[in-house]
Design a protein around this motif. Structure first.
Motif, PDB file in Angstrom:
ATOM      1  N   LEU A 100      38.622  18.155  -8.097  1.00  0.00           N
ATOM      2  CA  LEU A 100      38.150  17.876  -7.275  1.00  0.00           C
ATOM      3  C   LEU A 100      37.187  19.797  -7.179  1.00  0.00           C
ATOM      4  O   LEU A 100      36.204  19.078  -6.118  1.00  0.00           O
ATOM      5  CB  LEU A 100      38.226  17.659  -5.855  1.00  0.00           C
ATOM      6  N   ASP A 101      37.342  20.281  -7.885  1.00  0.00           N
ATOM      7  CA  ASP A 101      37.295  22.257  -6.811  1.00  0.00           C
ATOM      8  C   ASP A 101      35.515  22.100  -7.415  1.00  0.00           C
ATOM      9  O   ASP A 101      34.709  23.456  -7.208  1.00  0.00           O
ATOM     10  CB  ASP A 101      37.869  22.960  -8.182  1.00  0.00           C
ATOM     11  N   SER A 155      44.417  24.728  -8.131  1.00  0.00           N
ATOM     12  CA  SER A 155      43.303  24.152  -7.471  1.00  0.00           C
ATOM     13  C   SER A 155      43.126  25.732  -6.226  1.00  0.00           C
ATOM     14  O   SER A 155      43.788  26.589  -6.162  1.00  0.00           O
ATOM     15  CB  SER A 155      43.383  23.261  -6.823  1.00  0.00           C
ATOM     16  N   GLY A 156      41.217  25.557  -5.979  1.00  0.00           N
ATOM     17  CA  GLY A 156      41.202  27.219  -5.710  1.00  0.00           C
ATOM     18  C   GLY A 156      41.116  26.705  -4.132  1.00  0.00           C
ATOM     19  O   GLY A 156      41.449  27.316  -3.394  1.00  0.00           O
ATOM     20  N   PHE A 157      42.404  25.325  -3.303  1.00  0.00           N
ATOM     21  CA  PHE A 157      41.888  25.029  -2.423  1.00  0.00           C
ATOM     22  C   PHE A 157      43.546  25.084  -1.669  1.00  0.00           C
ATOM     23  O   PHE A 157      43.818  24.788  -0.785  1.00  0.00           O
ATOM     24  CB  PHE A 157      41.322  23.866  -1.707  1.00  0.00           C
ATOM     25  N   GLY A 158      44.777  25.083  -2.531  1.00  0.00           N
ATOM     26  CA  GLY A 158      45.721  24.777  -1.782  1.00  0.00           C
ATOM     27  C   GLY A 158      46.615  26.118  -1.935  1.00  0.00           C
ATOM     28  O   GLY A 158      46.077  26.626  -2.025  1.00  0.00           O
ATOM     29  N   GLN A 159      47.835  26.007  -1.135  1.00  0.00           N
ATOM     30  CA  GLN A 159      48.416  27.235  -0.309  1.00  0.00           C
ATOM     31  C   GLN A 159      49.735  27.560  -1.766  1.00  0.00           C
ATOM     32  O   GLN A 159      50.615  26.721  -2.240  1.00  0.00           O
ATOM     33  CB  GLN A 159      48.889  26.431   0.883  1.00  0.00           C
ATOM     34  N   MET A 160      50.218  28.948  -1.233  1.00  0.00           N
ATOM     35  CA  MET A 160      50.672  29.524  -2.256  1.00  0.00           C
ATOM     36  C   MET A 160      52.280  28.384  -2.167  1.00  0.00           C
ATOM     37  O   MET A 160      53.070  27.907  -1.296  1.00  0.00           O
ATOM     38  CB  MET A 160      51.077  30.848  -1.560  1.00  0.00           C
ATOM     39  N   LEU A 268      43.213   9.984  -7.128  1.00  0.00           N
ATOM     40  CA  LEU A 268      41.749   9.501  -7.373  1.00  0.00           C
ATOM     41  C   LEU A 268      41.385   7.827  -7.784  1.00  0.00           C
ATOM     42  O   LEU A 268      42.662   8.246  -8.669  1.00  0.00           O
ATOM     43  CB  LEU A 268      40.876  10.309  -7.978  1.00  0.00           C
ATOM     44  N   PRO A 269      41.259   6.933  -7.109  1.00  0.00           N
ATOM     45  CA  PRO A 269      40.343   5.948  -7.770  1.00  0.00           C
ATOM     46  C   PRO A 269      39.686   6.350  -9.026  1.00  0.00           C
ATOM     47  O   PRO A 269      39.148   6.759  -8.782  1.00  0.00           O
ATOM     48  CB  PRO A 269      40.136   5.454  -6.253  1.00  0.00           C
ATOM     49  N   ASP A 270      39.608   4.723  -9.782  1.00  0.00           N
ATOM     50  CA  ASP A 270      39.468   4.675 -10.532  1.00  0.00           C
ATOM     51  C   ASP A 270      37.934   4.346 -10.687  1.00  0.00           C
ATOM     52  O   ASP A 270      37.479   2.883 -10.688  1.00  0.00           O
ATOM     53  CB  ASP A 270      39.796   3.711 -11.591  1.00  0.00           C
ATOM     54  N   ASP A 271      37.255   5.127  -9.900  1.00  0.00           N
ATOM     55  CA  ASP A 271      35.616   5.006  -9.234  1.00  0.00           C
ATOM     56  C   ASP A 271      34.572   6.054  -9.293  1.00  0.00           C
ATOM     57  O   ASP A 271      35.342   6.650  -9.620  1.00  0.00           O
ATOM     58  CB  ASP A 271      36.288   4.165  -7.707  1.00  0.00           C
ATOM     59  N   ASP A 272      33.858   5.582  -9.131  1.00  0.00           N
ATOM     60  CA  ASP A 272      32.630   6.388  -8.564  1.00  0.00           C
ATOM     61  C   ASP A 272      32.818   7.343  -7.753  1.00  0.00           C
ATOM     62  O   ASP A 272      32.419   6.594  -6.538  1.00  0.00           O
ATOM     63  CB  ASP A 272      31.534   5.938  -8.871  1.00  0.00           C
ATOM     64  N   LEU A 273      33.254   8.892  -7.587  1.00  0.00           N
ATOM     65  CA  LEU A 273      33.565   8.697  -6.360  1.00  0.00           C
ATOM     66  C   LEU A 273      32.681  10.047  -5.158  1.00  0.00           C
ATOM     67  O   LEU A 273      30.981  10.229  -6.412  1.00  0.00           O
ATOM     68  CB  LEU A 273      34.841  10.380  -6.452  1.00  0.00           C
ATOM     69  N   ALA A 274      32.775  10.117  -4.460  1.00  0.00           N
ATOM     70  CA  ALA A 274      31.436  11.100  -3.577  1.00  0.00           C
ATOM     71  C   ALA A 274      31.405  12.466  -3.886  1.00  0.00           C
ATOM     72  O   ALA A 274      31.685  12.843  -4.898  1.00  0.00           O
ATOM     73  CB  ALA A 274      32.080  10.838  -1.909  1.00  0.00           C
ATOM     74  N   VAL A 275      30.560  12.892  -3.645  1.00  0.00           N
ATOM     75  CA  VAL A 275      29.686  14.697  -3.559  1.00  0.00           C
ATOM     76  C   VAL A 275      29.825  14.469  -2.157  1.00  0.00           C
ATOM     77  O   VAL A 275      29.201  14.461  -1.228  1.00  0.00           O
ATOM     78  CB  VAL A 275      28.510  14.250  -4.691  1.00  0.00           C
ATOM     79  N   ALA A 276      30.372  15.859  -2.274  1.00  0.00           N
ATOM     80  CA  ALA A 276      31.005  16.902  -1.064  1.00  0.00           C
ATOM     81  C   ALA A 276      31.839  18.148  -1.400  1.00  0.00           C
ATOM     82  O   ALA A 276      32.291  18.597  -2.371  1.00  0.00           O
ATOM     83  CB  ALA A 276      31.321  16.673  -0.151  1.00  0.00           C
ATOM     84  N   VAL A 277      31.249  18.533  -0.816  1.00  0.00           N
ATOM     85  CA  VAL A 277      32.477  20.119  -0.798  1.00  0.00           C
ATOM     86  C   VAL A 277      34.196  19.522  -1.482  1.00  0.00           C
ATOM     87  O   VAL A 277      34.748  17.937  -0.257  1.00  0.00           O
ATOM     88  CB  VAL A 277      32.310  20.994  -0.112  1.00  0.00           C
ATOM     89  N   PRO A 278      34.261  19.972  -1.939  1.00  0.00           N
ATOM     90  CA  PRO A 278      36.044  19.910  -2.151  1.00  0.00           C
ATOM     91  C   PRO A 278      36.934  19.443  -1.200  1.00  0.00           C
ATOM     92  O   PRO A 278      37.933  18.193  -0.592  1.00  0.00           O
ATOM     93  CB  PRO A 278      36.693  21.231  -2.785  1.00  0.00           C
ATOM     94  N   PRO A 279      36.739  20.356   0.100  1.00  0.00           N
ATOM     95  CA  PRO A 279      37.785  19.568   1.494  1.00  0.00           C
ATOM     96  C   PRO A 279      37.704  18.688   2.242  1.00  0.00           C
ATOM     97  O   PRO A 279      38.053  17.224   2.609  1.00  0.00           O
ATOM     98  CB  PRO A 279      37.671  20.721   2.103  1.00  0.00           C
TER      99      PRO A 279
END
Length: 304
Positions: A100-101, A155-160, A268-279
Motif C-alpha cells: 500500500l506504499d 514497507s516505508g512504514f514498518g518499524q525496525m 487486504l480483502p479481495d475487493d476494490d480498496l480505498a484511496v488514501a495515504v498508507p497510514p
C-alpha cells in the motif's frame, strides 16, 4: 538498497542495475554516480527491463532490476517466467513501493497480488523483507545463491525488526522468538506488526511465538506446522490480498501436515480498496499493532 548495490558492485565487476523510468531516485542516484556505466534506464518499459536483465545474466553478468511494485509482477509475469526463471538465470528483481506504499495514486498502484501471481513460477525464489537489514541480507543471499529471485522491498512504514542483517537460510523460516500461546506469522510489514504485537501481548501474560517468513517460495511449511502444533492458534499478518497470499500458504501447510489449529489472517480483502495515504489504509483494513493484538487475544480467550 542503494548502499547494498554499491557495496556489491565494489566487490564484483559483474553487478549491473536496470530500472524502468526510476531515474535518479532514492535507491539509484548514488549507484548512478558511482557506476554510471553499469546502469541502464529502459524508460517506461518494465518488461524490457526484465528481458534485458535475462540477456545480461546469460552473458555472465549479475543484474538487478529495480522497479515499482504495482508493475513488476503484473506487467512482467511472462518475462519473469519465460526469460528468467525457466532458464534459471541469476537475476534479482526488486519490487519497491509495493503493498500500500503508493496507495494515494489509486487502486492501479496497490501492489497486493505479486506473491500469488508468482508462486507457480518454476525455479523462482520469492522473498519479502521486513526492514532494511533484512533487505540487505536477502540481496546478498541472492547473489550468493545465484538463483532467479524476486524480493519485495520493505514497507516505508514498518518499524525496525533487526539490529543487523540476519543470517537467513534460503527457503528457511526465521524464528524471532519462541512462545506457547499463539503463533504470529508475518512477512514484510506483517513481521514488524507481529514483533510489536508480541511485546504488547507479553504485558497481558500471553506468550507469542513470532516468525518472519522472509522466503515465501520455497516456503518452510513444515516449520510452521511444528510451531502451530505447540500453540494451536495462529495469526497471519500480510500486506497482501488474503485470498492467495501468506495466509493461504500457512493454511495449506497445516492441512498437508495434518495439524489442527485455529487460524486467522489479517490482510487486504479481495475487493476494490480505498484511496488514501498508507497510514489511513493500514488503519482502515486492520494492518495495525492493535488489530493483531486484538485478534490474538480473541483466539487465546476463545479457546482457553
Amino acid at each position: 538498497i542503494g548502499q547494498t548495490l554499491i557495496e556489491l558492485a565494489r566487490e564484483r565487476d559483474d553487478i549491473v542495475l536496470i530500472a524502468p523510468d526510476v531515474g535518479r531516485g532514492p535507491a539509484t542516484t548514488s549507484f548512478i554516480d558511482a557506476f554510471p556505466n553499469r546502469y541502464i534506464d529502459v524508460g517506461i518499459a518494465e518488461t524490457n527491463a526484465v528481458s534485458i536483465a535475462a540477456g545480461l545474466a546469460a552473458s555472465g553478468f549479475r543484474p538487478f532490476v529495480f522497479g515499482i511494485g504495482a508493475f513488476m509482477a503484473p506487467k512482467c509475469l511472462e518475462q519473469i517466467r519465460t526469460d528468467v526463471a525457466m532458464n534459471k538465470l541469476p537475476v534479482t528483481m526488486i519490487s519497491a513501493w509495493g503493498g500500500l506504499d503508493m496507495g494515494f495514486f489509486g487502486p492501479s498502484h496497490h501492489g497486493l497480488e505479486d506473491i500469488s501471481m508468482l508462486r507457480g513460477t518454476p525455479h523462482l525464489t520469492i522473498a519479502s523483507a521486513a526492514d532494511d537489514s533484512a533487505m540487505r541480507a536477502l540481496m546478498r543471499q541472492g547473489i550468493a545463491d545465484g538463483v532467479p529471485l524476486y524480493i519485495r522491498a520493505p514497507s516505508g512504514f514498518g518499524q525496525m525488526v533487526y539490529q543487523s542483517p540476519p543470517a537467513f537460510q534460503h527457503g528457511a523460516l526465521h524464528l524471532l522468538q519462541e512462545g506457547s500461546d499463539v503463533l504470529l506469522v508475518g512477512t514484510g510489514l506483517g513481521t514488524s506488526l507481529c514483533t510489536q504485537a508480541a511485546a504488547v501481548l507479553a504485558g497481558s501474560g500471553v506468550s507469542a511465538a513470532v516468525t518472519d517468513v522472509a522466503y515465501l517460495k520455497p516456503f518452510d511449511g513444515s516449520a510452521i506446522a511444528r510451531l502451530a502444533t505447540i500453540t494451536k492458534r495462529v495469526v497471519v499478518v500480510e500486506e497482501h490480498n488474503t485470498s492467495a497470499g501468506l495466509g493461504a500458504l500457512v493454511a495449506e501447510a497445516l492441512g498437508r501436515c495434518g495439524v489442527s489449529a485455529r487460524l486467522e489472517v489479517i490482510g487486504l480483502p479481495d475487493d476494490d480498496l480505498a484511496v488514501a495515504v498508507p497510514p489511513q489504509l493500514f488503519s482502515r483494513y486492520g494492518l495495525t499493532v492493535e488489530a493483531v493484538v486484538a485478534k490474538a487475544l480473541t483466539l487465546v480467550g476463545g479457546s482457553a
